[in-house]
Scaffold this motif. Structure first.
Motif, short mmCIF file in Angstrom:
data_model
loop_
_atom_site.label_atom_id
_atom_site.label_comp_id
_atom_site.label_asym_id
_atom_site.label_seq_id
_atom_site.Cartn_x
_atom_site.Cartn_y
_atom_site.Cartn_z
N ASP A 64 -41.89 -6.51 4.73
CA ASP A 64 -42.63 -7.11 5.78
C ASP A 64 -41.34 -6.86 7.51
O ASP A 64 -41.75 -6.12 8.41
CB ASP A 64 -41.90 -8.31 6.11
N GLN A 65 -40.24 -6.60 7.24
CA GLN A 65 -39.39 -5.97 8.43
C GLN A 65 -39.64 -5.19 8.64
O GLN A 65 -40.54 -3.98 10.01
CB GLN A 65 -37.88 -6.24 7.83
N GLN A 66 -39.60 -3.93 7.93
CA GLN A 66 -40.18 -2.56 8.32
C GLN A 66 -41.03 -2.48 8.85
O GLN A 66 -41.81 -1.68 10.04
CB GLN A 66 -39.98 -1.43 7.03
N MET A 67 -42.49 -3.18 8.50
CA MET A 67 -43.89 -2.98 8.87
C MET A 67 -43.74 -3.42 10.87
O MET A 67 -44.53 -2.48 11.56
CB MET A 67 -44.63 -4.64 7.93
N VAL A 92 -43.29 -2.04 16.40
CA VAL A 92 -42.41 -1.68 17.55
C VAL A 92 -42.19 -0.05 17.82
O VAL A 92 -43.06 -0.16 19.00
CB VAL A 92 -41.50 -2.18 17.86
N LEU A 93 -42.26 0.07 16.74
CA LEU A 93 -41.83 1.44 17.88
C LEU A 93 -43.09 2.84 18.09
O LEU A 93 -42.94 3.93 19.16
CB LEU A 93 -41.47 2.94 16.46
N GLN A 94 -43.84 2.76 16.75
CA GLN A 94 -45.36 2.95 17.64
C GLN A 94 -45.84 2.53 18.96
O GLN A 94 -46.51 3.02 19.89
CB GLN A 94 -46.20 2.44 16.38
N PHE A 95 -45.65 0.63 19.31
CA PHE A 95 -46.72 0.87 20.13
C PHE A 95 -45.27 1.03 22.03
O PHE A 95 -45.99 1.24 22.92
CB PHE A 95 -46.46 -1.01 20.59
N ARG A 96 -43.91 1.39 21.36
CA ARG A 96 -43.47 1.61 22.50
C ARG A 96 -43.84 2.83 22.77
O ARG A 96 -43.84 3.17 24.27
CB ARG A 96 -41.81 2.02 21.87
N ASP A 97 -43.98 3.97 22.13
CA ASP A 97 -44.39 5.44 22.16
C ASP A 97 -45.51 5.86 23.17
O ASP A 97 -46.31 5.74 23.50
CB ASP A 97 -44.76 6.44 21.34
N LEU A 125 -45.22 -4.21 31.93
CA LEU A 125 -45.67 -3.58 31.02
C LEU A 125 -44.67 -3.13 30.30
O LEU A 125 -44.49 -3.11 29.08
CB LEU A 125 -46.87 -3.17 31.77
N GLU A 126 -43.85 -1.86 31.10
CA GLU A 126 -42.90 -1.04 30.80
C GLU A 126 -42.00 -1.89 29.88
O GLU A 126 -41.23 -1.68 28.42
CB GLU A 126 -42.23 -0.60 31.52
N GLU A 127 -41.70 -3.39 29.97
CA GLU A 127 -41.14 -3.51 29.38
C GLU A 127 -41.57 -4.11 27.81
O GLU A 127 -40.36 -5.33 26.75
CB GLU A 127 -40.60 -5.00 30.27
N VAL A 128 -42.64 -4.55 27.72
CA VAL A 128 -43.00 -5.54 27.09
C VAL A 128 -42.64 -4.39 25.15
O VAL A 128 -42.38 -5.32 24.54
CB VAL A 128 -44.49 -4.81 26.29
N PRO A 129 -42.18 -3.06 24.71
CA PRO A 129 -41.90 -2.94 24.17
C PRO A 129 -40.40 -3.60 23.56
O PRO A 129 -40.39 -3.89 22.17
CB PRO A 129 -41.90 -1.33 23.78
N GLU A 130 -39.99 -3.44 23.92
CA GLU A 130 -38.69 -4.48 24.58
C GLU A 130 -38.85 -5.54 23.70
O GLU A 130 -37.88 -5.87 22.46
CB GLU A 130 -37.71 -4.94 25.87
N ILE A 131 -39.54 -6.20 24.52
CA ILE A 131 -40.16 -7.97 24.18
C ILE A 131 -40.18 -7.86 23.22
O ILE A 131 -40.09 -8.29 21.65
CB ILE A 131 -41.24 -8.55 25.20
#
Ligand code: HEM
Ligand code: SF4
Length: 551
Positions: free
Chosen positions: A8-11, A16-21, A98-104
């Motif tokens: 679960d954690q890995q998914m 998150v990484l995918q959305f960051r990109d 928007l630019e901080e959403v991946p961090e959130i």
């Protein structure tokens, strides 16, 4: 509460990484807006009136104090220091950048939370009773079944592009506290004559432009077939649901067009191919998920007499005991609602400071856990009764002890024109006007149980159709007006309200409500709740009083 395993954690981390990109590419101009749109929606991100809005899932409304502290941190660090709890056990941030959403999202993942599938045309957060597992009238704990549905639906590739968003609610008590009849699918867990768990499946309920109460499409389903049957329903909807017209794309429209009987026949046929495949739930899997919802370590307590407790205390506390303290299945325990409806606070909003204080109180009084209700309130599910007064003393200075649960001022209210680009009218100032006018607690308690629901437009995010009194923001030649309905309800006997007549200006609404209440007081029989009187006398007497010409 369910705990993520490594898988679960890995998914969630990978997402998150995918959305960051994806966000990076969008901001760099490498990803066009129309391609970014479905990607951001799949990660909970809307674009609203002034800023993006991020919707975070709270599966079946359960949240730990640790998660709540993280939400407080996020609100302070990335937003304006407050959060908004919604009618579907979600939480919304109104001002993230928007630019901080991946961090959130990364912060959320660190406490096993995410915003996946909280927007877009997919199966949304499955919701349930805020008292699940502790309710005095519970037949079956719905939470493990919600979790099973969550795991099946969150990343289901076949149902990621449905004709429209899709909402499921589950209830396992005598009372329906999850508004199951106004969901795309409503599931009622019950015991049959042999004491075996069964599900009654309703489909085709929903609010919005064409409000409808769901129909029973399967009166009794064995639990091992829950997912195969849901699969079949979704497949039929995915195949036949309209994609040519957004307003006719919900399952309710399809079921109405086909009739519930024909729809359920189609589902049966589809199900016959799926029933005995790997979609069938094994007992081992059911046991595994159920093991996460074992009871906390309740000490042996006995019930105390709450009337005696009330009589020995301040009057505010008496009101609170009467309204916000609920029966519990375990002797010596109660569940407690904190209504996020203090006058002048936007309904459903909580500040970071409040969330932190609530988390500390959850650790001290309720096994470190909280619930969110679809009425936009928070709940301590397991409070020892002998500590109720102490808890109340702690809540009061936080402005979280308003004794109005289930009363007129405990209203459901959408964000409306203050935040939402679709609004015809503002809802939050209207809610405040009503709260200010009806702030007499004696009067509110005399009126008794009353759901007042407000939506800023016909999308009905504020569930106005199923409010005992429902208010809808409408646009009349560019001006904000409000249409009033009465007679809606969202429990097991769900019904849709009826419009009284022409709409009003915001400042007229408190008077209109006053007239509606006076009509009720005049016509009620002893013991009759507002909704009972509405059902007995119909809307005519309310209409006459509200539109009577001044003499
Ligand atoms: C950015 C602005 C919006 C805000 C702030 C907002 C807020 C909400 C909230 C708080 C809910 C409660 C349920 C949930 O958590 O999902 C909700 C539900 C709902 N939203 Fe929105 N919403 C927005 C945009 C939309 C849009 C774009 C539509 C459709 C055109 C829409 C239609 C609805 C409907 C129909 C419901 C619930 C009624 C039902 O189907 O049972 N909302 N919305
Ligand atoms: S009901 Fe309308 S105004 Fe209110 S949040 Fe939903 S879309 Fe916006």
């Amino acid at each position: 509460m369910y705990k993520y395993d490594n898988y679960d954690q890995q998914m969630v981390d990978e997402r998150v990484l995918q959305f960051r990109d994806q966000t990076r590419r969008f901001l760099a101009g490498e990803l066009p807006e129309d391609e970014f749109l479905p990607l951001r929606l799949q990660n909970g991100l809307y674009v609203q009136r002034f800023a993006p809005m991020l919707r975070i899932a709270i599966p079946y409304g359960m949240v730990s104090s640790r998660q709540m502290r993280k939400l407080a941190y996020i609100a302070r660090r990335y937003d304006k220091g407050y959060v908004h709890f919604t009618t579907r056990q979600n939480l919304q941030l109104n001002w993230p950048r928007l630019e901080e959403v991946p961090e959130i999202l990364e912060e959320l993942a660190s406490v096993q939370m995410h915003a996946i599938q909280t927007s877009g045309n997919c199966i949304r957060n499955t919701t349930t009773d805020q008292f699940a597992g502790v309710a005095y009238d519970e037949i079956i704990d719905p939470r493990p079944w919600c979790e099973i549905i969550r795991q099946w639906s969150t990343f289901h590739p076949e149902f990621a592009y449905l004709p429209r968003k899709f909402k499921i609610a589950v209830c396992g008590s005598e009372q329906d506290r999850a508004a199951t009849q106004v969901h795309d699918i409503g599931i009622h867990a019950f015991l049959n004559e042999n004491n075996d768990v069964r599900f009654k499946i309703l489909a085709g309920g929903g609010l919005g432009r064409t409000p409808m109460v769901g129909s029973i499409i399967k009166p009794s389903l064995e639990p091992e077939h829950l997912l195969s049957y849901l699969d079949a329903v979704l497949r039929v909807y995915n195949r036949y649901g309209r994609r040519d017209n957004k307003y006719k794309a919900r399952i309710k429209i399809l079921i109405k067009a086909l009739t519930p009987a024909v729809f359920s026949k189609k589902v049966e046929q589809e199900w016959s191919y799926l029933k005995e495949t790997e979609a069938k739930l094994t007992q081992q899997e059911i046991d595994r998920v159920q093991s996460f919802f074992s009871e906390p370590d309740y000490p042996e307590l006995t019930n105390i007499n709450l009337t005696d407790l009330a009589l020995s205390s301040e009057s505010d506390f008496q009101w609170w005991l009467r309204r916000n303290v609920h029966p519990h299945k375990k002797p010596g325990f109660s569940a407690v609602t904190l209504t996020l409806k203090a006058t002048a606070d936007a309904p459903g909003d909580a500040s970071a400071e409040q969330l932190e204080a609530i988390s500390d109180l959850a650790d001290e009084f309720s096994f470190g856990e909280l619930r969110v209700s679809h009425e936009q309130n928070l709940i301590f599910a397991d409070v020892p009764q002998r500590r109720l007064h102490e808890l109340w003393l702690n809540l009061k200075p936080l402005n979280l002890a308003t004794p109005n649960q289930g009363l007129l001022t405990d209203m459901i209210c959408c964000p409306g024109g203050d935040f939402c680009a679709l609004a015809n009218a503002r809802s939050i100032p209207l809610a405040e006007n009503i709260q200010r006018r009806f702030d007499d607690i004696d009067f509110l308690h005399d009126i008794g149980e009353l759901d007042l629901n407000i939506s800023g437009c016909m999308n009905a995010c504020g569930h106005h159709h199923v409010g005992h009194i429902g208010i809808l923001g409408v646009d009349r030649k560019g001006e904000e007006y409000y249409q009033v309905q009465v007679g809606g309800a969202s429990g097991h006997d769900a019904s849709l309200g009826k419009i009284l007549g022409p709409s009003f200006k915001m400042d007229e609404i408190p008077d209109v409500i006053d007239k509606i209440l006076k009509t009720y007081i005049e016509l009620r029989t002893p013991e009759e709740r507002f909704i009972d009187t509405c059902r007995r006398v119909g809307i005519q007497p309310f209409k006459e009083r509200v539109y009577a010409k001044a003499a």
